[in-house]
Design a protein around this motif. Structure first.
Motif, PDB file in Angstrom:
ATOM      1  N   ALA A 111       0.782  -1.240  -0.072  1.00 45.83           N
ATOM      2  CA  ALA A 111       0.123   0.000  -0.008  1.00 45.83           C
ATOM      3  C   ALA A 111       1.033   1.318  -0.051  1.00 45.83           C
ATOM      4  CB  ALA A 111      -0.807  -0.011   1.154  1.00 45.83           C
ATOM      5  N   ALA A 112       2.015   1.267   0.714  1.00 51.40           N
ATOM      6  CA  ALA A 112       3.011   2.278   0.691  1.00 51.40           C
ATOM      7  C   ALA A 112       3.605   2.455  -0.467  1.00 51.40           C
ATOM      8  CB  ALA A 112       3.845   2.030   1.832  1.00 51.40           C
ATOM      9  N   LEU A 113       4.198   1.405  -0.966  1.00 56.38           N
ATOM     10  CA  LEU A 113       4.545   1.441  -2.384  1.00 56.38           C
ATOM     11  C   LEU A 113       3.822   2.073  -3.463  1.00 56.38           C
ATOM     12  CD1 LEU A 113       6.549  -1.953  -2.341  1.00 56.38           C
ATOM     13  CD2 LEU A 113       7.595   0.105  -2.175  1.00 56.38           C
ATOM     14  N   LEU A 114       2.545   1.705  -3.543  1.00 54.64           N
ATOM     15  CA  LEU A 114       1.494   1.981  -4.476  1.00 54.64           C
ATOM     16  C   LEU A 114       1.412   3.648  -4.341  1.00 54.64           C
ATOM     17  CD1 LEU A 114      -0.969  -0.859  -4.526  1.00 54.64           C
ATOM     18  CD2 LEU A 114       0.488  -0.161  -6.421  1.00 54.64           C
ATOM     19  N   ALA A 115       1.480   4.396  -3.094  1.00 56.00           N
ATOM     20  CA  ALA A 115       1.239   5.495  -2.796  1.00 56.00           C
ATOM     21  C   ALA A 115       2.570   6.428  -3.395  1.00 56.00           C
ATOM     22  CB  ALA A 115       1.131   5.881  -1.289  1.00 56.00           C
ATOM     23  N   GLY A 116       3.748   5.736  -3.693  1.00 58.75           N
ATOM     24  CA  GLY A 116       4.901   6.375  -4.191  1.00 58.75           C
ATOM     25  C   GLY A 116       6.064   6.428  -2.957  1.00 58.75           C
ATOM     26  N   ARG A 117       5.858   5.586  -1.937  1.00 59.54           N
ATOM     27  CA  ARG A 117       6.983   5.754  -1.132  1.00 59.54           C
ATOM     28  C   ARG A 117       8.172   4.767  -1.497  1.00 59.54           C
ATOM     29  NH1 ARG A 117       4.183   5.484   4.695  1.00 59.54           N
ATOM     30  NH2 ARG A 117       6.246   5.598   5.385  1.00 59.54           N
ATOM     31  N   ARG A 118       9.259   4.986  -1.299  1.00 57.54           N
ATOM     32  CA  ARG A 118      10.533   4.000  -1.478  1.00 57.54           C
ATOM     33  C   ARG A 118      10.632   2.667  -0.682  1.00 57.54           C
ATOM     34  NH1 ARG A 118      14.623   6.785  -3.934  1.00 57.54           N
ATOM     35  NH2 ARG A 118      16.406   5.445  -2.776  1.00 57.54           N
ATOM     36  N   PRO A 119      10.757   1.810  -1.319  1.00 60.82           N
ATOM     37  CA  PRO A 119      10.750   0.286  -0.727  1.00 60.82           C
ATOM     38  C   PRO A 119      11.541   0.364   0.731  1.00 60.82           C
ATOM     39  CG  PRO A 119      11.530   0.204  -2.808  1.00 60.82           C
ATOM     40  CD  PRO A 119      11.443   1.850  -2.694  1.00 60.82           C
ATOM     41  N   GLY A 120      12.519   1.107   0.955  1.00 69.09           N
ATOM     42  CA  GLY A 120      13.060   1.041   2.185  1.00 69.09           C
ATOM     43  C   GLY A 120      12.116   1.579   3.366  1.00 69.09           C
ATOM     44  N   PRO A 121      11.717   2.722   3.272  1.00 67.96           N
ATOM     45  CA  PRO A 121      11.002   2.918   4.212  1.00 67.96           C
ATOM     46  C   PRO A 121       9.576   2.576   4.389  1.00 67.96           C
ATOM     47  CG  PRO A 121      11.894   5.018   3.071  1.00 67.96           C
ATOM     48  CD  PRO A 121      12.457   3.844   2.389  1.00 67.96           C
ATOM     49  N   ALA A 122       9.169   2.043   2.930  1.00 69.36           N
ATOM     50  CA  ALA A 122       7.759   1.435   3.112  1.00 69.36           C
ATOM     51  C   ALA A 122       7.938   0.156   3.781  1.00 69.36           C
ATOM     52  CB  ALA A 122       7.471   1.225   1.766  1.00 69.36           C
ATOM     53  N   TYR A 123       8.889  -0.774   3.873  1.00 69.85           N
ATOM     54  CA  TYR A 123       9.158  -1.915   4.528  1.00 69.85           C
ATOM     55  C   TYR A 123       9.416  -1.721   5.995  1.00 69.85           C
ATOM     56  CZ  TYR A 123       8.198  -5.282   0.677  1.00 69.85           C
ATOM     57  OH  TYR A 123       7.939  -5.954  -0.452  1.00 69.85           O
ATOM     58  N   GLU A 124       9.991  -0.601   6.324  1.00 74.63           N
ATOM     59  CA  GLU A 124      10.421  -0.156   7.556  1.00 74.63           C
ATOM     60  C   GLU A 124       9.007   0.252   8.413  1.00 74.63           C
ATOM     61  OE1 GLU A 124      12.864   2.877  10.134  1.00 74.63           O
ATOM     62  OE2 GLU A 124      13.285   2.459   8.262  1.00 74.63           O
ATOM     63  N   GLU A 125       8.095   0.885   7.746  1.00 72.23           N
ATOM     64  CA  GLU A 125       6.829   1.420   8.223  1.00 72.23           C
ATOM     65  C   GLU A 125       5.923   0.271   8.799  1.00 72.23           C
ATOM     66  OE1 GLU A 125       4.201   4.118   9.899  1.00 72.23           O
ATOM     67  OE2 GLU A 125       6.286   3.787   9.942  1.00 72.23           O
ATOM     68  N   ALA A 126       5.958  -0.659   7.552  1.00 75.70           N
ATOM     69  CA  ALA A 126       5.237  -1.898   7.472  1.00 75.70           C
ATOM     70  C   ALA A 126       5.460  -2.540   8.822  1.00 75.70           C
ATOM     71  CB  ALA A 126       5.183  -2.657   6.460  1.00 75.70           C
ATOM     72  N   GLY A 127       6.706  -3.155   9.271  1.00 76.31           N
ATOM     73  CA  GLY A 127       7.275  -3.807  10.079  1.00 76.31           C
ATOM     74  C   GLY A 127       6.788  -3.240  11.242  1.00 76.31           C
ATOM     75  N   ARG A 128       6.984  -1.594  11.591  1.00 78.62           N
ATOM     76  CA  ARG A 128       6.723  -0.865  12.892  1.00 78.62           C
ATOM     77  C   ARG A 128       5.087  -1.365  12.995  1.00 78.62           C
ATOM     78  NH1 ARG A 128       4.969   3.104  14.825  1.00 78.62           N
ATOM     79  NH2 ARG A 128       4.219   3.970  12.840  1.00 78.62           N
ATOM     80  N   LEU A 129       4.328  -1.030  12.191  1.00 80.53           N
ATOM     81  CA  LEU A 129       2.973  -1.095  12.566  1.00 80.53           C
ATOM     82  C   LEU A 129       2.402  -2.577  12.822  1.00 80.53           C
ATOM     83  CD1 LEU A 129       1.558   1.415   9.554  1.00 80.53           C
ATOM     84  CD2 LEU A 129       1.319   1.576  12.058  1.00 80.53           C
ATOM     85  N   LEU A 130       2.951  -3.365  12.135  1.00 83.78           N
ATOM     86  CA  LEU A 130       2.430  -4.694  12.476  1.00 83.78           C
ATOM     87  C   LEU A 130       3.048  -5.044  13.780  1.00 83.78           C
ATOM     88  CD1 LEU A 130       3.375  -6.432   9.042  1.00 83.78           C
ATOM     89  CD2 LEU A 130       1.192  -6.403  10.052  1.00 83.78           C
ATOM     90  N   ALA A 131       4.204  -4.875  14.308  1.00 84.58           N
ATOM     91  CA  ALA A 131       4.525  -4.822  15.792  1.00 84.58           C
ATOM     92  C   ALA A 131       3.747  -4.169  16.697  1.00 84.58           C
ATOM     93  CB  ALA A 131       6.062  -4.505  15.820  1.00 84.58           C
TER      94      ALA A 131
END
Length: 231
Positions: A111-131
């Motif tokens: 969802a973050a990638l489709l909104a134009g975010r870079r892969p590194g920050p997108a996966y970092e934020e995804a992991g933080r939210l899931l935790a």
């Protein structure tokens, strides 16, 4: 009206929609401020999901306006609407609508990638939210998660782009009582923790009772219901 002294981030006015000769929405209005939660109840077929579809810009009303973060999405062209939706709107459906073959972090990061975010920050934020939402870190496919874990993953996906408005369509309808309570605790705690507006449509009076305000969609009109005691 929204919360006292707060500007509405979702402002629906005079909304009208009919299909097959049946009027589902007839001059519906709803204003929700950041930090506030609203529940809309009503039986199946009453128009609750149609109202949510209008708020998302997926259903085009025949009249009225839907302002999200200050902009009327009913007048937007498709590309502008997609950009505004990805920036300001998050949504959680009853079944989660996740890609079952992807891991939870991949579903959220997508969802973050489709909104134009870079892969590194997108996966970092995804992991933080899931935790934060209590989804175990693993490489297991989302299809193998429990119902409650899938809905928490769906919540993380809805939040990854920091929406102004979070919409939820029967978000606990497929869950058992324990998972329902856990998801409700997370869901209704989000407006005050994150400052977003939350609108939940549900047939479950217990779920609706968690909201700051509750309305019933009846005969194509949105009718306020008395506040429940929180004693």
């Amino acid at each position: 009206m929204g919360g006292a002294g707060s500007e509405a981030v979702l402002d629906i006015r005079g909304l009208r929609y009919a299909v097959g000769g049946r009027t589902l929405l007839d001059g519906v209005g709803l204003r929700v401020a950041g930090g506030e939660s609203v529940a809309v109840i009503g039986p199946s077929g009453s128009g609750k999901s149609t109202l949510l579809g209008c708020a998302l810009g997926l259903v085009r009303p025949s009249g009225g306006s839907v302002r999200v973060a200050g902009a009327d999405i009913t007048t937007m062209r498709a590309r502008a609407l997609e950009r505004h939706r990805s920036r300001h709107l998050g949504v959680v459906f009853q079944s989660g609508e996740l890609l079952p073959e992807l891991t939870p972090v991949e579903n959220v990061a997508l969802a973050a990638l489709l909104a134009g975010r870079r892969p590194g920050p997108a996966y970092e934020e995804a992991g933080r939210l899931l935790a934060e939402l209590g989804v175990p870190a693993s490489e297991i496919a989302t299809a193998h998660l429990s119902g409650g874990e899938r809905q928490r993953t769906a919540l993380a996906r809805a939040l990854v782009n920091e929406p102004s408005v979070l919409l939820a369509d029967e978000p606990t309808g497929a869950l058992d009582a324990a998972a329902r309570d856990t998801v409700c605790d997370l869901l209704f705690g989000l407006p005050r923790r994150r400052g977003c507006a939350l609108v939940v449509v549900t047939h479950d009076a217990e779920v609706a009772g968690r909201a700051d305000r509750t309305f019933e969609l009846s005969r194509a009109h949105l009718v306020p219901r008395p506040a429940r005691s929180r004693a």
